[in-house]
Design an enzyme around this catalytic site. Sequence first.
Site, PDB file in Angstrom:
ATOM      1  CG  ASP A  99      -0.124  -0.224   2.536  1.00  0.00           C
ATOM      2  OD1 ASP A  99       1.108   0.000   2.550  1.00  0.00           O
ATOM      3  OD2 ASP A  99      -0.744  -0.639   3.533  1.00  0.00           O
ATOM      4  CD  GLU A 121       0.394  -6.956   3.018  1.00  0.00           C
ATOM      5  OE1 GLU A 121       0.999  -7.582   3.901  1.00  0.00           O
ATOM      6  OE2 GLU A 121       0.515  -5.728   2.854  1.00  0.00           O
ATOM      7  CD  GLU A 135       0.249   4.203   4.728  1.00  0.00           C
ATOM      8  OE1 GLU A 135       1.442   4.455   4.979  1.00  0.00           O
ATOM      9  OE2 GLU A 135      -0.698   4.858   5.227  1.00  0.00           O
ATOM     10  CG  HIS A 216       5.916   3.552  11.099  1.00  0.00           C
ATOM     11  ND1 HIS A 216       5.662   2.301  11.610  1.00  0.00           N
ATOM     12  CD2 HIS A 216       5.426   3.554   9.837  1.00  0.00           C
ATOM     13  CE1 HIS A 216       5.051   1.569  10.682  1.00  0.00           C
ATOM     14  NE2 HIS A 216       4.891   2.311   9.588  1.00  0.00           N
ATOM     15  NE  ARG A 218       3.140   9.620   5.418  1.00  0.00           N
ATOM     16  CZ  ARG A 218       3.889  10.637   5.028  1.00  0.00           C
ATOM     17  NH1 ARG A 218       3.589  11.854   5.451  1.00  0.00           N
ATOM     18  NH2 ARG A 218       4.908  10.469   4.218  1.00  0.00           N
ATOM     19  CG  HIS A 248      10.120   5.595  11.493  1.00  0.00           C
ATOM     20  ND1 HIS A 248      10.271   6.688  10.682  1.00  0.00           N
ATOM     21  CD2 HIS A 248       9.754   4.580  10.681  1.00  0.00           C
ATOM     22  CE1 HIS A 248       9.994   6.361   9.430  1.00  0.00           C
ATOM     23  NE2 HIS A 248       9.677   5.076   9.398  1.00  0.00           N
TER      24      HIS A 248
END
Length: 374
Positions: A99, A121, A135, A216, A218, A248
């Site tokens: 994604d 996936e 994503e 991590h 967003r 990260h």
Amino acid sequence: MSAKPKVLTVFGTRPEAIKLFPLVHSLERDGRMASRVCVTAQHRGMLDQVLDVAGLVPDHDLDVMRPDQTLDALTAALLTGIGGVLDAEQPQWVVVQGDTATAMAGAMAAYYRKIPVAHVEAGLRSGNIYHPWPEEVNRKIIGAIARLHCAPTETAAQALLAENVAPGAVHVTGNTVIDALHWVTARIAAEPGLADVMTPLAARFSGKRILGVTSHRRENFGGGMEAIAEAIATLAERPDVAVIFPVHLNPNVRAVMNARLAGLDNVALIEPLDYPNFARLLDVSTVMLSDSGGVQEEAPALGKPVLVMRETTERPEGIEAGTARLVGTDSARIVAETSRLLDDPVAYTAMSRAHNPFGDGQSAQRIVNLLAAG
């Protein structure tokens, strides 16, 4: 004699590399098709670590990442860069995974040239276009383009069928991340030095129960990260607990975690781990706290419960199977759910022994067979 059909595998981030190197290995062993690899280096350093351990040398390296690059600038660079590679290679298949912006742009560039796309996936859906962001929309765009949908689970396959994807294009293959984990754990067993970063940490925290942490996403930037940091600090007050947290590189993560957790005796804030050392972290941890997608698949393969620090997940199979639990980003809930697993052996056993729904380690070869069948 006609040339072998050419498969171009496109990826750019560490998670994509982990999930696609077993497929590239299988393509190379299988021999029915010519394998070519294009990396975009959406994650430069972390990508290179996986390429190195997996022994992959890309045929094309776009090196697109720039400091403080916006999503639209990144997408434009990916689309034109991958397009140039497609024009040069003219493959019969383009393979993308998951994604990311790389996967979405790779699918779009292939679509513009009417090259069939295989989506590894496929079918993961949270139902909310802002969680995970961006994503969820990337996945949906790829799903509208792909000719071959390699769904990791029956749940993912059903999500595609509900979107009117042709049933003949959807195949349940399992998730290649389990192939990768089996491969790297075998490598570590043969070459323990591959995971030597974790050795002194395991020794330092000997006798304590280790909480492995990754964060991590967003959508957690800001208040969510601050709440996660507060929860970890509270859990680290327990004398029986230690925290190992590969932080990260994104400053939205690093600044928050350093401000709250740096200097705590029971917390090791470390640099991002390469893949063998991350597999070792999964192995030595008692519980994983994560907002990552891949950890929800990987940790259960080693019998480790996952507490998912997000409001939604596109991997409901783990929740349904009992290997993972959604806890959001509320500090009190993260602490309570983690403490329950640490203090209640019955609750811990129920999660650690639940069946992992994500695969058996044979996914890559299944996908190769589908590509070869056309």
